[in-house]
Design a protein around this motif. Structure first.
Motif, PDB file in Angstrom:
ATOM      1  N   ASN A 149       0.879  -1.244   0.073  1.00 53.63           N
ATOM      2  CA  ASN A 149       0.064   0.099   0.075  1.00 53.63           C
ATOM      3  C   ASN A 149       0.779   1.200  -0.023  1.00 53.63           C
ATOM      4  OD1 ASN A 149      -2.466  -1.530   0.026  1.00 53.63           O
ATOM      5  ND2 ASN A 149      -1.936  -1.823   2.422  1.00 53.63           N
ATOM      6  N   LYS A 150       2.030   1.166   0.207  1.00 54.37           N
ATOM      7  CA  LYS A 150       2.937   2.249   0.406  1.00 54.37           C
ATOM      8  C   LYS A 150       3.284   2.680  -1.057  1.00 54.37           C
ATOM      9  CE  LYS A 150       7.393   3.291   2.615  1.00 54.37           C
ATOM     10  NZ  LYS A 150       8.469   2.730   2.905  1.00 54.37           N
ATOM     11  N   LYS A 151       3.315   4.288  -1.165  1.00 51.68           N
ATOM     12  CA  LYS A 151       3.355   4.599  -2.582  1.00 51.68           C
ATOM     13  C   LYS A 151       5.119   4.539  -2.791  1.00 51.68           C
ATOM     14  CE  LYS A 151       0.009   7.661  -4.190  1.00 51.68           C
ATOM     15  NZ  LYS A 151      -0.599   8.725  -4.446  1.00 51.68           N
ATOM     16  N   LEU A 152       5.520   4.253  -4.109  1.00 52.43           N
ATOM     17  CA  LEU A 152       6.869   4.347  -4.337  1.00 52.43           C
ATOM     18  C   LEU A 152       7.446   5.633  -4.216  1.00 52.43           C
ATOM     19  CD1 LEU A 152       7.120   1.832  -7.312  1.00 52.43           C
ATOM     20  CD2 LEU A 152       8.353   1.514  -5.178  1.00 52.43           C
ATOM     21  N   HIS A 153       8.784   5.806  -3.921  1.00 52.94           N
ATOM     22  CA  HIS A 153       9.402   7.189  -3.830  1.00 52.94           C
ATOM     23  C   HIS A 153       9.532   7.502  -5.556  1.00 52.94           C
ATOM     24  CE1 HIS A 153      12.078  10.202  -2.661  1.00 52.94           C
ATOM     25  NE2 HIS A 153      12.928  10.120  -3.820  1.00 52.94           N
ATOM     26  N   THR A 154       9.338   8.986  -5.615  1.00 48.15           N
ATOM     27  CA  THR A 154       9.413   9.403  -6.967  1.00 48.15           C
ATOM     28  C   THR A 154      10.295  10.765  -6.992  1.00 48.15           C
ATOM     29  OG1 THR A 154       7.432  10.543  -6.836  1.00 48.15           O
ATOM     30  CG2 THR A 154       7.212   8.618  -8.043  1.00 48.15           C
ATOM     31  N   ILE A 155      11.020  10.756  -8.127  1.00 51.66           N
ATOM     32  CA  ILE A 155      11.573  12.307  -8.129  1.00 51.66           C
ATOM     33  C   ILE A 155      10.781  13.222  -8.945  1.00 51.66           C
ATOM     34  CG2 ILE A 155      13.627  13.428  -8.998  1.00 51.66           C
ATOM     35  CD1 ILE A 155      14.967  10.651  -8.916  1.00 51.66           C
ATOM     36  N   ASN A 156      10.510  14.405  -7.978  1.00 50.25           N
ATOM     37  CA  ASN A 156       9.368  15.072  -8.489  1.00 50.25           C
ATOM     38  C   ASN A 156       9.917  15.871 -10.117  1.00 50.25           C
ATOM     39  OD1 ASN A 156       7.429  14.874  -6.810  1.00 50.25           O
ATOM     40  ND2 ASN A 156       8.360  16.389  -5.557  1.00 50.25           N
ATOM     41  N   GLY A 157       8.655  16.186 -11.094  1.00 49.28           N
ATOM     42  CA  GLY A 157       9.186  16.941 -12.143  1.00 49.28           C
ATOM     43  C   GLY A 157       9.701  15.821 -13.342  1.00 49.28           C
ATOM     44  N   VAL A 158       9.917  16.230 -14.389  1.00 47.26           N
ATOM     45  CA  VAL A 158      10.729  15.384 -15.454  1.00 47.26           C
ATOM     46  C   VAL A 158      11.928  16.434 -15.892  1.00 47.26           C
ATOM     47  CG1 VAL A 158       8.436  14.596 -16.367  1.00 47.26           C
ATOM     48  CG2 VAL A 158       9.317  16.920 -17.134  1.00 47.26           C
ATOM     49  N   VAL A 159      12.499  15.389 -16.729  1.00 41.77           N
ATOM     50  CA  VAL A 159      13.960  16.013 -17.164  1.00 41.77           C
ATOM     51  C   VAL A 159      13.499  17.130 -17.972  1.00 41.77           C
ATOM     52  CG1 VAL A 159      16.101  15.292 -18.445  1.00 41.77           C
ATOM     53  CG2 VAL A 159      14.849  13.547 -17.221  1.00 41.77           C
ATOM     54  N   PRO A 160      14.252  18.109 -17.671  1.00 43.10           N
ATOM     55  CA  PRO A 160      13.783  19.492 -18.513  1.00 43.10           C
ATOM     56  C   PRO A 160      14.450  19.320 -19.953  1.00 43.10           C
ATOM     57  CG  PRO A 160      15.338  19.903 -16.561  1.00 43.10           C
ATOM     58  CD  PRO A 160      15.221  18.641 -16.617  1.00 43.10           C
ATOM     59  N   SER A 161      13.797  20.016 -20.924  1.00 45.44           N
ATOM     60  CA  SER A 161      14.178  19.852 -22.257  1.00 45.44           C
ATOM     61  C   SER A 161      15.638  20.543 -22.455  1.00 45.44           C
ATOM     62  CB  SER A 161      13.160  20.621 -23.110  1.00 45.44           C
ATOM     63  OG  SER A 161      13.674  21.312 -24.090  1.00 45.44           O
ATOM     64  N   LEU A 162      16.378  20.018 -23.436  1.00 44.29           N
ATOM     65  CA  LEU A 162      17.854  20.409 -23.663  1.00 44.29           C
ATOM     66  C   LEU A 162      17.803  21.835 -24.255  1.00 44.29           C
ATOM     67  CD1 LEU A 162      19.068  17.413 -25.240  1.00 44.29           C
ATOM     68  CD2 LEU A 162      19.933  18.426 -23.352  1.00 44.29           C
ATOM     69  N   ASN A 163      16.396  22.169 -24.668  1.00 41.80           N
ATOM     70  CA  ASN A 163      16.708  23.614 -25.269  1.00 41.80           C
ATOM     71  C   ASN A 163      16.462  24.490 -23.990  1.00 41.80           C
ATOM     72  OD1 ASN A 163      16.349  23.213 -27.774  1.00 41.80           O
ATOM     73  ND2 ASN A 163      14.276  22.550 -27.694  1.00 41.80           N
ATOM     74  N   ASN A 164      16.157  24.282 -22.869  1.00 45.42           N
ATOM     75  CA  ASN A 164      15.727  24.851 -21.452  1.00 45.42           C
ATOM     76  C   ASN A 164      16.473  24.367 -20.460  1.00 45.42           C
ATOM     77  OD1 ASN A 164      14.409  26.523 -19.929  1.00 45.42           O
ATOM     78  ND2 ASN A 164      12.358  25.096 -19.818  1.00 45.42           N
ATOM     79  N   ILE A 165      17.694  24.731 -20.448  1.00 48.04           N
ATOM     80  CA  ILE A 165      18.620  24.184 -19.274  1.00 48.04           C
ATOM     81  C   ILE A 165      18.820  25.105 -18.230  1.00 48.04           C
ATOM     82  CG2 ILE A 165      20.918  23.520 -18.728  1.00 48.04           C
ATOM     83  CD1 ILE A 165      21.345  22.072 -21.644  1.00 48.04           C
ATOM     84  N   PRO A 166      18.503  24.663 -17.159  1.00 47.55           N
ATOM     85  CA  PRO A 166      18.498  25.349 -15.986  1.00 47.55           C
ATOM     86  C   PRO A 166      19.934  26.078 -15.835  1.00 47.55           C
ATOM     87  CG  PRO A 166      17.709  23.445 -15.211  1.00 47.55           C
ATOM     88  CD  PRO A 166      18.080  23.322 -16.673  1.00 47.55           C
ATOM     89  N   ASN A 167      19.700  27.343 -15.148  1.00 47.65           N
ATOM     90  CA  ASN A 167      21.088  28.141 -15.103  1.00 47.65           C
ATOM     91  C   ASN A 167      21.977  27.650 -14.094  1.00 47.65           C
ATOM     92  OD1 ASN A 167      21.049  30.339 -16.954  1.00 47.65           O
ATOM     93  ND2 ASN A 167      19.674  31.503 -15.514  1.00 47.65           N
TER      94      ASN A 167
END
Lengths: 302, 338
Positions: B268-286
């Motif tokens: 019944n326990k939910k699996l751990h997830t990493i929030n969000g998705v891999v950002p697009s390569l056009n839009n790389i975080p600073n």
């Protein structure tokens, strides 16, 4: 570390290989016989080929010999298909015309297949070449076949060889297109990338690995080209731009018969019938082949 | 010193030109592979694992691709070789196994023909010798009665068999480096285990280096000796396999490890997830590329990109807050011991 090369019983292997080969051949024959259209098509084509090869030998009349006394005779035991407006034996002319039509058709089919294959394969593999070759093909395809062929005949002059050249030029783009679109699909398959990763050269990939995968659409397309070439040759001859008189071809017999169609309908009926048969036979054959060669439309016959 | 490595990838950068401008799919990737070592390359889909592999093989369409950096293989920079020279290396010195065994074989040739072809090109062997060699290779990968099998077409054999054929083909010229791009993803677990065993055994026998590209951490634990974790075209952590599983120092690696479903876990326990998705390569975080999804992220992470730092023997990490993670790990380990 060295891998040990084991001696293998070669006799045993070749036996096994033969057995699987026989099995495959048996299956192929069975599928061939089950496919009605390919069977009927083959029979018609076989009959036409035998007719073209042997009919001129069994008739005593030359296709060019004129007998003024016997002009426009209806079919009789002497002249099986009757005579034309110069008193020439129509059976002999139709039989010789069959040779001409089938030769032109076959030559066109073979040449367009080879040239179209080369153009299509290389166009699919090299994108710059693709742009250039496909625009040339577009330009050629923009003309109606018959118009293009008439224009080429006007330039080259009325010779049987030129008929082949004219029809071939008009039909190469069609084959090149088919080859290109099929090989574009094959080119993106994983096994082509896998081959690249094994160090295969472009030449090897194109000719040894893409080619066999696109053979079936090519073969099917080429049988249709064969049929279209027969129609085009007949049309050209009918228009007086094809096989030059007095040599017979199904097209120019029709042309001769046009003026007398109400008095001597046999001049139109016999060559017309042969054109219909040839084209029908080829189309049935092509349709059947498509079903035979396409793995997705196979009915499971074991 | 430099010669002990079979393959040195140095600041590799792979840039694709696209309609919306250049896209950097691999950005400054550095790692080494030794003889007889299995290096795992892990990460989510789209993180540049496969592009890295294809860059090493130079399989990408070079009209639209620009490389930067160095790929030294046996002391030669692969990026400076001509196409003809690459033909002699691909399949001969470096081989690759693909994910999709189902479509990696040409349907119109028998498997014997296909294995023998590669052998004939690279080893200049006669057809008969090449066939015997092909049979040997198939035997080596554990295919029963290979002398029968080589006359069969790819559609006549199962997926696991096909993957073995691919391995036989890739190894037929005894390459010194094998790149396995998710070799077991399409296979069921029992076949998967067999294939991994085969790769492991052959690695020992031929003393080759292996790059194992996968997103399956179970596979990593099973066969790899060292692991490189990639995220959005960069290496974010590199460690030997035991260290990585016992004390991961990057929040992303930690998240990946936590996300594995446990066989004895609570239903019944939910699996751990990493929030969000891999950002697009056009839009790389600073700043740090993982910062927007990271639970440890601070102001610094969002503004400034961390470098790959050497932490201890054979562990590198690209993170500002690895000390915090290190502390947590130590505490965790302490509590589990008590």
């Amino acid at each position: 570390m060295e891998l040990k090369t084991t001696a293998i019983d070669n006799v045993n292997i070749s036996k096994l290989k033969n057995k699987t080969k026989l099995e495959r051949r048996r299956l192929l024959v069975k599928r061939f016989l089950f496919n009605k259209s390919v069977l009927i098509g083959t029979i018609i084509l076989l009959f036409l080929t035998l007719f073209a090869l042997f009919a001129p030998l069994i008739t005593p009349h030359s296709p060019l010999a004129m007998e003024n006394a016997n002009r426009l005779q209806p079919p009789s035991s002497e002249h099986w298909f009757g005579t034309d407006n110069f008193g020439r034996d129509l059976f002999s002319r139709v039989a010789n015309g069959a040779q001409v039509s089938l030769t032109v058709g076959l030559s066109v089919a073979v040449i367009t297949a080879i040239v179209g294959l080369i153009i299509g394969l290389y166009a699919s593999y090299y994108s710059l070449l693709d742009h250039i070759l496909m625009r040339v093909c577009d330009a050629l395809m923009a003309f109606p076949d018959i118009l293009l062929a008439v224009a080429i005949m006007a330039v080259l002059g009325p010779q049987p060889v030129n008929v082949v050249i004219a029809v071939t030029l008009a039909k190469i783009p069609v084959v090149a297109r088919v080859v290109r679109s099929s090989s574009l699909v094959v080119k993106e398959q994983t096994y082509i990338e896998a081959l690249k990763s094994q160090g295969a050269s472009s030449w090897r990939i194109i000719w040894k690995h893409i080619l066999p995968n696109i053979l079936s659409p090519l073969i099917v397309q080429v049988t249709y080209i064969f049929a279209i070439a027969i129609i085009l040759e007949a049309s050209l001859s009918f228009l007086g731009a094809g096989i030059p008189a007095p040599n017979p071809s199904w097209g120019n017999i029709l042309l001769d018969g046009k003026i007398v169609i109400f008095n001597a309908s046999w001049m139109t009926i016999f060559p017309g019938m042969f054109i219909v048969f040839a084209v029908l036979g080829l189309n049935l054959f092509g349709d059947g082949l498509r079903d035979l060669l396409d793995p997705h439309s196979n009915k499971s016959i074991k | 010193m430099g010669n002990q490595y079979l393959l040195e990838v140095n600041e590799l950068k792979t840039v694709f030109s696209s309609e919306s401008g250049p896209v950097t799919a691999v950005d400054g990737v550095t790692f080494n592979v030794k003889h007889g070592e299995v290096l795992g390359l892990v990460g989510e889909s789209g993180c540049g694992k496969s592009v890295t592999a294809e860059s090493i093989m130079r399989l990408l369409n070079e009209k639209h691709t620009k490389y930067d950096g160095e790929i030294n293989f046996n002391g030669r920079n692969l990026l400076s070789l001509t196409n003809e020279e690459m033909l002699g290396i691909r399949g001969n010195k470096i081989s690759m196994i693909f994910q999709d065994a189902m479509t990696s074989l040409n349907p119109v040739y028998t498997i014997g023909d296909q294995i023998a072809e590669t052998i004939m090109i690279h080893q200049k062997m006669k057809k008969k010798e090449a066939y015997n060699k092909a049979i040997d290779m198939l035997k080596l990968t554990g295919i029963p009665s290979p002398e029968k099998r080589i006359h069969e077409y790819p559609h006549e054999i199962s997926g696991g068999m096909r993957q073995r054929v691919m391995i036989a083909m890739a190894l037929s010229c005894k390459p010194s480096l094998l790149i396995a791009d998710e070799p077991t993803t399409a296979l069921d677990v029992t076949i998967q285990a067999q294939i991994l065993d085969v790769i492991n055994e052959l690695k020992e026998e031929l003393n080759m280096g292996v790059i194992m590209i996968t997103h399956d951490l179970g596979v990593v634990a099973e066969v790899c000796t060292r692991v490189v974790v990639m995220y959005l075209g960069q290496v974010i952590e590199e460690a030997d396999v035991d260290t990585l599983f016992s004390s991961p120092l990057h929040p992303y690696t930690k998240g990946l490890l936590k996300s594995i479903p446990k066989i004895d876990g609570d239903r019944n326990k939910k699996l751990h997830t990493i929030n969000g998705v891999v950002p697009s390569l056009n839009n790389i975080p600073n700043g740090c590329r993982f910062a927007p999804r990271c639970t440890y992220a601070t102001e610094e992470c969002l503004n400034e990109a961390p470098l790959l730092q050497v932490i201890k023997d054979n562990q590198k990490v690209r993170c500002w807050n690895y000390r915090q993670l290190l502390k947590e790990e130590v505490q965790n380990n302490a509590t589990t011991i008590i």
